[in-house]
Scaffold this motif. Sequence first.
Motif, PDB file in Angstrom:
ATOM      1  N   LEU A  15       0.825  -1.208   0.000  1.00  0.00           N
ATOM      2  CA  LEU A  15       0.000   0.000   0.000  1.00  0.00           C
ATOM      3  C   LEU A  15       0.859   1.258   0.000  1.00  0.00           C
ATOM      4  O   LEU A  15       0.500   2.268  -0.626  1.00  0.00           O
ATOM      5  N   GLY A  16       2.003   1.208   0.679  1.00  0.00           N
ATOM      6  CA  GLY A  16       2.925   2.346   0.651  1.00  0.00           C
ATOM      7  C   GLY A  16       3.465   2.599  -0.746  1.00  0.00           C
ATOM      8  O   GLY A  16       3.517   3.742  -1.222  1.00  0.00           O
ATOM      9  N   ILE A  17       3.830   1.538  -1.434  1.00  0.00           N
ATOM     10  CA  ILE A  17       4.313   1.673  -2.818  1.00  0.00           C
ATOM     11  C   ILE A  17       3.199   2.181  -3.714  1.00  0.00           C
ATOM     12  O   ILE A  17       3.426   3.001  -4.614  1.00  0.00           O
ATOM     13  N   ALA A  18       1.962   1.748  -3.461  1.00  0.00           N
ATOM     14  CA  ALA A  18       0.828   2.221  -4.246  1.00  0.00           C
ATOM     15  C   ALA A  18       0.603   3.715  -4.025  1.00  0.00           C
ATOM     16  O   ALA A  18       0.290   4.455  -4.970  1.00  0.00           O
ATOM     17  N   LEU A  19       0.770   4.195  -2.798  1.00  0.00           N
ATOM     18  CA  LEU A  19       0.627   5.635  -2.530  1.00  0.00           C
ATOM     19  C   LEU A  19       1.693   6.446  -3.252  1.00  0.00           C
ATOM     20  O   LEU A  19       1.399   7.510  -3.814  1.00  0.00           O
ATOM     21  N   VAL A  20       2.930   5.966  -3.243  1.00  0.00           N
ATOM     22  CA  VAL A  20       4.009   6.670  -3.949  1.00  0.00           C
ATOM     23  C   VAL A  20       3.730   6.684  -5.448  1.00  0.00           C
ATOM     24  O   VAL A  20       3.943   7.696  -6.130  1.00  0.00           O
ATOM     25  N   THR A  21       3.224   5.593  -5.975  1.00  0.00           N
ATOM     26  CA  THR A  21       2.901   5.517  -7.400  1.00  0.00           C
ATOM     27  C   THR A  21       1.760   6.471  -7.739  1.00  0.00           C
ATOM     28  O   THR A  21       1.784   7.131  -8.786  1.00  0.00           O
TER      29      THR A  21
END
Length: 145
Positions: A15-21
């Motif tokens: 989810l953190g990577i999804a937010l950065v994306t």
Amino acid sequence: MLTSTVCAAVSAAGLGIALVTAYRKRFRAAIRLAAWSLIPVGLVMTGVVDWLTGLVLKPTVWAGFGVLALSALLFLAGRAADRRGGGRKERRAAAGAPGREVVAPAASAPSLGPARRKKPASGASGASGDEDFSDIEAILKKHGI
């Protein structure tokens, strides 16, 4: 308990990577990443992870897989033996019992006989086309057409 923690950590990282994306304005990729990252938490919450860990750590389950593998090997060995040693038809023929033929013995022979071709006239190049039509005319006359 440990598997639940690991799955929660994997989901949080996803989810953190999804937010950065999403911050980089790649919303379609962010949605796909969020969907994939929620799968481990969903599996823990439904109890699938506990079922899988219970399945993997039980010796009776592994013995059951061994029995299934042995059964599959026996099926394959039986099929190989039938192919190599001959099936029922060959055993019946060897014993002298009459069996049904699948194809008639003369089925491969043409039923109309060999085709007859007339040689074209030596001087006319279009004679072969006329001969074909004469055959057709003869057939039509024979049937009264």
